[in-house]
Every structure is written in C-alpha cells, then in structure tokens.
Scaffold this motif. Structure first.
Motif, PDB file in Angstrom:
ATOM      1  N   LEU A  64       0.822  -1.201   0.000  1.00 53.98           N
ATOM      2  CA  LEU A  64       0.000   0.000   0.000  1.00 53.98           C
ATOM      3  C   LEU A  64       0.866   1.266   0.000  1.00 53.98           C
ATOM      4  O   LEU A  64       0.466   2.318  -0.553  1.00 53.98           O
ATOM      5  CB  LEU A  64      -0.927   0.002   1.208  1.00 53.98           C
ATOM      6  N   LEU A  65       2.023   1.196   0.617  1.00 55.00           N
ATOM      7  CA  LEU A  65       2.947   2.334   0.626  1.00 55.00           C
ATOM      8  C   LEU A  65       3.745   2.434  -0.668  1.00 55.00           C
ATOM      9  O   LEU A  65       4.446   3.433  -0.892  1.00 55.00           O
ATOM     10  CB  LEU A  65       3.909   2.223   1.808  1.00 55.00           C
ATOM     11  N   GLY A  66       3.679   1.389  -1.484  1.00 52.46           N
ATOM     12  CA  GLY A  66       4.459   1.381  -2.710  1.00 52.46           C
ATOM     13  C   GLY A  66       5.886   1.009  -2.500  1.00 52.46           C
ATOM     14  O   GLY A  66       6.732   1.216  -3.401  1.00 52.46           O
ATOM     15  N   GLU A  67       6.210   0.436  -1.356  1.00 54.67           N
ATOM     16  CA  GLU A  67       7.594   0.076  -1.067  1.00 54.67           C
ATOM     17  C   GLU A  67       7.982  -1.275  -1.638  1.00 54.67           C
ATOM     18  O   GLU A  67       9.175  -1.590  -1.728  1.00 54.67           O
ATOM     19  CB  GLU A  67       7.824   0.075   0.448  1.00 54.67           C
ATOM     20  N   SER A  68       7.045  -2.098  -1.975  1.00 49.63           N
ATOM     21  CA  SER A  68       7.353  -3.424  -2.515  1.00 49.63           C
ATOM     22  C   SER A  68       6.175  -3.906  -3.339  1.00 49.63           C
ATOM     23  O   SER A  68       5.078  -3.346  -3.288  1.00 49.63           O
ATOM     24  CB  SER A  68       7.658  -4.419  -1.392  1.00 49.63           C
ATOM     25  N   GLY A  69       6.443  -4.956  -4.101  1.00 49.15           N
ATOM     26  CA  GLY A  69       5.380  -5.564  -4.888  1.00 49.15           C
ATOM     27  C   GLY A  69       4.856  -6.825  -4.235  1.00 49.15           C
ATOM     28  O   GLY A  69       5.163  -7.110  -3.064  1.00 49.15           O
ATOM     29  N   PRO A  70       4.043  -7.575  -4.964  1.00 50.59           N
ATOM     30  CA  PRO A  70       3.498  -8.828  -4.409  1.00 50.59           C
ATOM     31  C   PRO A  70       4.604  -9.751  -3.934  1.00 50.59           C
ATOM     32  O   PRO A  70       5.703  -9.801  -4.505  1.00 50.59           O
ATOM     33  CB  PRO A  70       2.730  -9.419  -5.587  1.00 50.59           C
ATOM     34  N   GLN A  71       4.301 -10.500  -2.915  1.00 48.69           N
ATOM     35  CA  GLN A  71       5.282 -11.386  -2.282  1.00 48.69           C
ATOM     36  C   GLN A  71       4.712 -12.796  -2.199  1.00 48.69           C
ATOM     37  O   GLN A  71       3.564 -12.994  -1.793  1.00 48.69           O
ATOM     38  CB  GLN A  71       5.630 -10.872  -0.881  1.00 48.69           C
ATOM     39  N   GLU A  72       5.487 -13.777  -2.597  1.00 57.23           N
ATOM     40  CA  GLU A  72       5.093 -15.173  -2.520  1.00 57.23           C
ATOM     41  C   GLU A  72       5.452 -15.738  -1.149  1.00 57.23           C
ATOM     42  O   GLU A  72       6.514 -15.419  -0.604  1.00 57.23           O
ATOM     43  CB  GLU A  72       5.774 -15.995  -3.620  1.00 57.23           C
ATOM     44  N   PHE A  73       4.580 -16.590  -0.630  1.00 56.08           N
ATOM     45  CA  PHE A  73       4.807 -17.204   0.686  1.00 56.08           C
ATOM     46  C   PHE A  73       5.001 -18.703   0.507  1.00 56.08           C
ATOM     47  O   PHE A  73       4.407 -19.338  -0.386  1.00 56.08           O
ATOM     48  CB  PHE A  73       3.617 -16.933   1.607  1.00 56.08           C
ATOM     49  N   PRO A  74       5.830 -19.326   1.324  1.00 59.43           N
ATOM     50  CA  PRO A  74       6.109 -20.766   1.160  1.00 59.43           C
ATOM     51  C   PRO A  74       4.865 -21.617   1.423  1.00 59.43           C
ATOM     52  O   PRO A  74       4.013 -21.270   2.235  1.00 59.43           O
ATOM     53  CB  PRO A  74       7.199 -21.034   2.205  1.00 59.43           C
ATOM     54  N   HIS A  75       4.801 -22.700   0.679  1.00 55.64           N
ATOM     55  CA  HIS A  75       3.663 -23.617   0.850  1.00 55.64           C
ATOM     56  C   HIS A  75       3.827 -24.495   2.077  1.00 55.64           C
ATOM     57  O   HIS A  75       2.840 -24.953   2.655  1.00 55.64           O
ATOM     58  CB  HIS A  75       3.508 -24.497  -0.397  1.00 55.64           C
ATOM     59  N   ARG A  76       5.043 -24.765   2.486  1.00 55.60           N
ATOM     60  CA  ARG A  76       5.278 -25.595   3.668  1.00 55.60           C
ATOM     61  C   ARG A  76       5.137 -24.722   4.907  1.00 55.60           C
ATOM     62  O   ARG A  76       5.818 -23.715   5.060  1.00 55.60           O
ATOM     63  CB  ARG A  76       6.666 -26.225   3.623  1.00 55.60           C
ATOM     64  N   ARG A  77       4.280 -25.130   5.775  1.00 57.78           N
ATOM     65  CA  ARG A  77       3.993 -24.333   6.966  1.00 57.78           C
ATOM     66  C   ARG A  77       4.179 -25.205   8.207  1.00 57.78           C
ATOM     67  O   ARG A  77       4.016 -26.418   8.164  1.00 57.78           O
ATOM     68  CB  ARG A  77       2.563 -23.797   6.918  1.00 57.78           C
ATOM     69  N   GLY A  78       4.444 -24.566   9.312  1.00 55.43           N
ATOM     70  CA  GLY A  78       4.626 -25.275  10.574  1.00 55.43           C
ATOM     71  C   GLY A  78       3.288 -25.618  11.207  1.00 55.43           C
ATOM     72  O   GLY A  78       2.216 -25.404  10.628  1.00 55.43           O
ATOM     73  N   PRO A  79       3.313 -26.153  12.422  1.00 51.94           N
ATOM     74  CA  PRO A  79       2.063 -26.513  13.114  1.00 51.94           C
ATOM     75  C   PRO A  79       1.226 -25.266  13.387  1.00 51.94           C
ATOM     76  O   PRO A  79       1.754 -24.188  13.697  1.00 51.94           O
ATOM     77  CB  PRO A  79       2.545 -27.174  14.413  1.00 51.94           C
ATOM     78  N   GLY A  80      -0.095 -25.426  13.258  1.00 47.87           N
ATOM     79  CA  GLY A  80      -1.004 -24.313  13.467  1.00 47.87           C
ATOM     80  C   GLY A  80      -1.809 -24.479  14.742  1.00 47.87           C
ATOM     81  O   GLY A  80      -1.504 -25.311  15.614  1.00 47.87           O
ATOM     82  N   TYR A  81      -2.864 -23.686  14.811  1.00 42.95           N
ATOM     83  CA  TYR A  81      -3.689 -23.702  16.008  1.00 42.95           C
ATOM     84  C   TYR A  81      -4.546 -24.969  16.106  1.00 42.95           C
ATOM     85  O   TYR A  81      -5.039 -25.293  17.177  1.00 42.95           O
ATOM     86  CB  TYR A  81      -4.575 -22.460  16.040  1.00 42.95           C
ATOM     87  N   ARG A  82      -4.728 -25.660  14.999  1.00 39.03           N
ATOM     88  CA  ARG A  82      -5.415 -26.950  15.094  1.00 39.03           C
ATOM     89  C   ARG A  82      -4.620 -27.920  15.938  1.00 39.03           C
ATOM     90  O   ARG A  82      -5.184 -28.683  16.730  1.00 39.03           O
ATOM     91  CB  ARG A  82      -5.655 -27.516  13.694  1.00 39.03           C
ATOM     92  N   ALA A  83      -3.297 -27.883  15.795  1.00 33.96           N
ATOM     93  CA  ALA A  83      -2.450 -28.728  16.634  1.00 33.96           C
ATOM     94  C   ALA A  83      -2.551 -28.313  18.095  1.00 33.96           C
ATOM     95  O   ALA A  83      -2.509 -29.153  19.006  1.00 33.96           O
ATOM     96  CB  ALA A  83      -1.000 -28.647  16.161  1.00 33.96           C
ATOM     97  N   LEU A  84      -2.722 -26.985  18.343  1.00 30.68           N
ATOM     98  CA  LEU A  84      -2.875 -26.521  19.720  1.00 30.68           C
ATOM     99  C   LEU A  84      -4.146 -27.087  20.349  1.00 30.68           C
ATOM    100  O   LEU A  84      -4.153 -27.500  21.516  1.00 30.68           O
ATOM    101  CB  LEU A  84      -2.901 -24.997  19.755  1.00 30.68           C
ATOM    102  N   ALA A  85      -5.244 -27.116  19.566  1.00 30.25           N
ATOM    103  CA  ALA A  85      -6.491 -27.689  20.083  1.00 30.25           C
ATOM    104  C   ALA A  85      -6.327 -29.170  20.383  1.00 30.25           C
ATOM    105  O   ALA A  85      -6.822 -29.670  21.406  1.00 30.25           O
ATOM    106  CB  ALA A  85      -7.613 -27.463  19.078  1.00 30.25           C
TER     107      ALA A  85
END
Length: 750
Positions: free
Chosen positions: A368-389
């Motif tokens: 929004l500030l124009g400081e960068s363009g779109p950014q790709e995020f990795p598909h491999r993710r760590g444990p989430g809140y489902r694991a916490l439940a």
C-alpha cells in the motif's frame, strides 16, 4: 473467540468441583446401604408371595362356588359337601342365609363368625374379601363366596316379579383356613407375619436363626412404619436391629396389600417382617484425599489451558484485529491520516495461522505504501492452532483416561460385600419359587379341566374348555390331542407347537424349539370312561402365554431375570429377548450350569460377582423346581444386577471416578471443538486468502462469514484488496506511482 475459552475453563472447574463433592461423599458404613435395601426387597418379595397365595385361595373358593351345578332340589348339606370335600386345607365350612345370617349347614370345625355382620358382608355386589378372625387363640382366614341357586317353581301362576326374586336366591359359603406362614429364604433368616398391632401370627426360621421378636422393638417399629405409609399400597422399608458382638440385625418389612388398587388382602392389615444378622463392615472407605488430588489436578489443568489459549490465541487475534482495521483505514483514506495508519509496521504475534496472517498484512502494508510488490509465501507451513487444540484435548485426556480406565477400579472379588451377594441369591430363590408356583398352578388348573372332560360330548367338552380359557388368563390356547398327535379340539389362539408328540402322565413342557415365541405348555391325561366310547382326545394341552410368565419376573432392584431350559436357552425374561437365544454373558451360562447337582438331585442355588463390559455384576442362579410338574425339565432362573445400581462404596467410587473422567474429556473436547469451528478453521481460511492477496491475487472477493473478530479481519482485507485493485488499474492507465508520490509529499510536509 472468548466464549469457547471461557466455557472450557468454567466447565472444567465445575467438573473438578463435582469430582470433589461426588467422591468425598462416599463413606463406608457399618452396615452397607445395599444390605438394608436388599433386606427390604426380600420382605417385599415375601409379602408378594403371601399376597399371591391368599389371592389364589380366595379366587379358588369363588370359582368353585360359581362352578357348582346347583339345582332346585339341592340341599345345603349336599351342596356344602360338594363344595369343600376336595379341599384339604379347609378347617371348617358353613352355608348361611345371606339375608338373615342363619346357619343352613356346617362341616369340619366351627367357623368363627363372632363379630361378623353377615347381612352387611353379603350385601355388596362384588367379591367379598377374606377376613382375619380368631379361633381358640389362633388366627385364621375366612373366605366368602356366593352360591347362586335356581328358582324353585312352587306356583305356576306366580307373577313375574316373584319369579325374578326366586331366580336370584343365593347362599353364602364361608370357609375357614389356617393363616399361611411366610417362607424364610436364606440361611439364618427369620420371617414373621404380623398383624396391625405388631403381634407375630406366624414365624418361620431358615436354619439357625433367632426369631425377630427377640429384638422386641422391630415388630412394633415395622407396624408403625406400615401404618404411616398407607393401607392401599405395597409399601416396604428396612430397619436396623440390635448389635450382638460383630454382627448386626438387619430387618425388612412390607405390607401384604395389593399394589394395583383394591384387592383381597387390603383390609387384613398384615405385615411381613424378615430379619437377618449380618457381619458389620470394618473396612474403611475414605476417598476424600483422592478427590482433593483429582479435583486440584483438573483445576490446575483448566487454568493453565485457559491461560495458554488466552496468550496464544485470544490476545494475538485481538492485536491482529486492530492491525487489520488500522491498515483498512489507511487504505481507504487520504492525507496524513492514511500515512499515520500505514507507517507503523504490523507486529507478528503468536504462531501458526496468526503469524502467517501477520506477515501477509505487513507485506500488504508495504504494498500500500508502494515500497514493494506482491510477495510469494512458502507452501510448507509449521504446526497451526489446530495442533494446539489437539494438544489441549490430549492434556485433558492425560487426566481423564486414568480416571476412566485405571483409578479406583473395584476389585471384582472383594468389592461386593458377602451379605449383598447372599441377598441376590436369596431373591433369586424367591423368584424361582414364584415362577414354580405359577407353573404348578397352571398344571393344577389344566388337570381340573381334563378331569371334567371324560364322558362328555364334543359340544360339552368345547364349553368346558371355553370356560377354562375364560377363567384362567394365563392360557393362550387349549387343545386336545388324539393318539397320533393330531389336534381334535381347540379353543383360543392358534397353537405354537412344532413338536408332535403324545406324552404320558402330566406336567410342564415346551412344544417348540424355534420361532419368535417359546411355547410353554401344561399337559394332562384325559382318562377313558368304562363302557363308553373313548374320548376324542387323550391328552389336554394348555399353552401358557409367555407374556403372563414374563410379567411375574421383574422385581425392583433384582436386575434382569431369565428363565432358561436345560441347554441354557432363554424361554422367558424380564427384559426384551429373542426366543431360544443364549444368555447375554457366557459367565451367566456357567453360573446356571453350576447349580446342577449330582444325577437325581435338584441342585442348589449359587451366586457370584462377574466382570462384564459395563462393570461388576451381582449374579445368581437357581434350579427352577425341586419337585412337582417342572422337576424333570432342568430349567433354571438366572438373575443379574449391575453392581453400579447398588449402593456399594467401592463400586460407587469407580462409577463416579469414571463419570468425572468422561465428563472432563467430553466437555474439553466439545469446547476445543467449538473453538476450532468458530476461530481456528476460519483463521486457516483467512490465512490462505491473505497470503494470496499479498501474492498479487486482486480478483478474489473476500466475503466475511462470521460476525466476530475473524469476520472483521476479513472485511478489512476486502477493503485493502479494493484499494490495491484500484491502484493496479490506475497503474495500467498511466498513473503509475501516483499513490506513492502522494504519500511521500505527506511525509515531507510532516
């Protein structure tokens, strides 16, 4: 977000409190409550047997009077002899004029009629209940029945009113019999029959037992309790008697009165009192320490779990909610306000989905500030809140699973006190005797019907069988078999029999081995008459309605009751069953076989505590008959009462411990599942959408599904998507960098 977390903590604290209260309230008493309850039920069962005996005798006297073939020439003496000569239990009998009370005929001992208003007694239209009278210092029962006589046509010209009056002329039959003594079941038990004043009318002891009257307070206490409970109910109760050394007398009382409204025994005022000396319990059962530890552990787990969810889910989500709202305002406004909202970086809190959303929001802020363009995020993710439940459920399960399967488990061999086990065996014997009496009575009634068939025509035989079917509701079908096994005459329902045989003698048998309904039948020989053509049938069969047999099996706190044949197949039961099925537990079948004695003997009752899938069970079995028409069948009566239904400290502790574990595990799983549905699953969806948006996806419209924190974040993301899409359209139209220059100018001005 807040309700699931708060509910989890509150409900687990409630379970902890219930665990403390439930287990701390279990205490061992010198005489367990289960023993007192058992003695009460033994007294109630004995009173039921007494009530049935008196009711059957009263019905027999009335039925005999109704069936008497009186003629206009019958005399009182001949009628009285015909009515009572076949009855061996009659002490004395008399025929009276019901209007004046005049004695018309008498037989046997003098019938004690002093104090009885004969005219008033016979004035009613219904059955006359028996009376309790005194004769020579002994109490007797007096039964009444009306004998209807035909009109005596003395004048052919008499008017119709006189004929009607003569048609209704009656005699009153009065029969005196000894008061039946109660049967004492179980070694060392005494059974007393008490009148309304507490006087023992009859006493029976089984084995070495001291009469209950030795404890002078018990009979009077029992009669007082019976009077206070009402006269038209089958009330019962238990009492504690005197202590002798290490043993304490336990007594049970029950009224001999109808349980379903007015009956023959309601006005007698009789009370059955049973007593038995049992050893006092010395074992100490104190679960307060365990209750405190278990409740405290769960309370600590609840607070720690609540704090973990608060700091790892609730606070990060609230901060993310505020950050998303700030970015949405910066994306939709111009001037210094927009720069102020977008200039601050987005803090990344928590882990899993919230951390992913925070990183994606920071990327959107820079875009929004124009400081960068779109950014790709990795598909491999760590444990989430489902694991916490899941971890939360596992943590509670570490407390709950031992409670359910390991802690406070009752020892099958020692959990149930010996007196409780003896009570179950005694009550099984009483149930066996009640069933045996019912089948014996069915055979006796059928034998009486068979004795009246020889020498009669087919139409007369049919009428006899119809009367027998109407008088005896336990039969569903009556039929005659010829010598080849064919049915020559039948009344009632279609027979269920599949076995075609013509047995000799008489007794009780089964006439099928399969089907939905077991066919239990009484049978008796029809004797031939000399000089006349042989009867159309040689054997009379009466199929007993299994519903009538099932109806006498259930008794309070006796559990499930089954009647099995010699192959341990079920013939009747107090609960739903399939004909000829096996007993539900193999241990019950072994228990039934254990009652069998040496060849030629009837066997003895036995009892045992068995471990079933639902916990310990107090079970007993007894052979159905030691003599009579059912003696050679090899049938058994088996009972099973879950120990959880009895007030036994060890079993109560096991039951309540398991209940606490189940409640804790169920409620925690429910609350964490609730959190997963309303927070974690929407967060996973939002995390995927915001990463796509930060990666350059401007076409996917973000629709908020829930009206909560996650829904607010979704609405903020949609505003940012629209702003970024507008900037992209402006860039394609030649105004590249315009939003960035405006923000820089605002910066320089500041």
């Amino acid at each position: 977000m807040r309700p699931p977390i708060a509910s989890l903590v509150v409900l687990l604290l409630v379970v902890a409190a219930l665990t403390m209260i439930g287990l701390d309230g279990i205490h061992a008493e010198r005489v367990p409550q289960a023993v007192l309850d058992g003695e009460q039920q033994i007294a109630a069962d004995t009173a039921l047997s007494m009530r049935t005996t008196i009711d059957v005798e009263a019905s027999t006297v009335r039925r005999t009077a109704d069936a008497y073939p009186a003629t206009s020439t019958s005399t009182p003496a001949t009628a009285l002899k015909a009515l009572t000569s076949a009855r061996k239990t009659v002490l004395g009998s008399a025929l009276l004029d019901p209007h004046t009370g005049k004695l018309l005929a008498a037989g046997g001992k003098t019938v004690p009629l002093a104090g009885l208003d004969i005219a008033r007694t016979a004035s009613g239209h219904g059955a006359i209940p028996p009376r309790l009278v005194t004769s020579s210092g002994a109490r007797q029962l007096v039964y009444f029945a009306k004998v209807t006589l035909p009109a005596q046509q003395e004048d052919a010209n008499q008017d119709q009113n006189q004929v009607q009056s003569q048609t209704e002329r009656q005699w009153l039959l009065v029969v005196s019999e000894a008061l039946p003594a109660p049967t004492a079941y179980g070694a060392g038990r005494t059974a007393d029959m008490l009148d309304a004043s507490g006087t023992a009318l009859a006493t029976t002891a089984h084995g070495k037992a001291s009469p209950a009257a030795a404890d002078s307070g018990l009979p009077s206490a029992a009669t007082r309790a019976a009077k206070g409970s009402g006269r038209d109910t089958d009330a019962s109760g238990s009492l504690l008697g005197a202590a002798t050394g290490s043993r304490r007398t336990v007594a049970g009382w029950a009224q001999v009165a109808s349980a379903t409204g007015p009956g023959d025994t309601d006005d007698l005022g009789l009370v059955v009192l049973t007593s038995h000396a049992v050893p006092a319990t010395t074992a100490d059962a104190d679960y307060s320490g365990f209750a405190l530890k278990a409740a405290g552990a769960l309370a600590v787990l609840a607070l720690l779990l609540g704090l973990a969810l608060h700091f790892s889910v609730q606070r990060p989500l609230l901060r993310l909610y505020l950050s998303a709202g700030r970015l949405a305002r910066g994306a939709t406004e111009d001037g210094p306000i927009a720069w102020e909202e977008l200039s601050r970086p987005v803090p990344v809190h928590g882990f899993g989905e919230l951390a992913r959303i925070g990183r994606a929001l920071e990327s959107l802020r820079r875009q929004l500030l124009g400081e960068s363009g779109p950014q790709e995020f990795p598909h491999r993710r760590g444990p989430g809140y489902r694991a916490l439940a899941v971890v939360g459920v596992v943590v509670v399960a570490c407390w709950a699973v031992p409670m359910i399967f390991l802690l406070n488990r009752a020892d099958t061999a020692n959990a149930v006190p010996a007196p409780v086990l003896a009570v179950q065996q005694t009550r099984t014997e009483i149930a066996t005797n009640r069933i045996r009496q019912s089948l014996d009575q069915s055979y006796t009634d059928l034998s009486d019907a068979a004795a009246s068939l020889p020498g009669r025509s087919r139409a007369a035989q049919t009428e006899v069988l119809r009367h027998a079917l109407d008088d005896h509701k336990q039969y569903r079908s009556l039929y005659l078999l010829d010598r080849s096994g064919g049915i020559t005459l039948r009344v009632g329902d279609t027979p269920l029999r599949t076995l075609v045989h013509v047995p000799g003698g008489g007794g009780i048998t089964t006439v099928n081995t399969s089907g939905r309904i077991p066919a239990i039948a009484a049978y008796a020989q029809v004797r031939a008459v000399k000089g006349k053509t042989s009867a159309a049938g040689v054997v009379l069969f009466g199929e007993i309605d299994v519903k009538a047999l099932n109806s006498i099996l259930p008794r309070p706190k006796l559990g499930s009751v089954w009647v099995t044949d010699s192959d341990d197949k079920v013939l009747a039961a107090s609960v739903g069953y399939r004909a000829f099925q096996s007993l539900p537990e193999s241990g019950l079948a072994r228990l039934a076989r254990a009652t069998q004695g040496a060849p030629g003997t009837a066997g003895t009752a036995t009892s045992r505590v068995l471990r079933t899938s639902s916990g310990p069970s107090v079970d007993a079995a007894a052979p159905l008959a030691q003599s009579g028409p059912t003696a050679r069948l090899g049938w058994h009566v088996v009972t099973a009462e879950p120990a959880a239904a009895l007030q036994i400290p060890a079993v109560q502790a096991e039951q309540r411990t398991m209940l606490a574990g189940i409640l804790g595990l169920t409620l925690s799983a429910g609350c964490l599942g609730w959190l997963h549905v309303v927070v974690i699953r929407p967060l996973r969806a939002v995390a995927l959408l915001v990463e796509r948006l930060a990666g350059g996806d401007r076409r996917t419209v973000l629709h908020p599904v829930n009206h909560d924190e996650v829904g607010s974040v979704t609405r903020s993301l949609e505003l940012m998507r629209q702003a970024l899409a507008e900037r992209d359209r402006a860039a394609r139209s030649g105004h590249v960098g315009e939003p960035s220059r405006s923000l820089r100018e605002n910066t320089l001005q500041r």
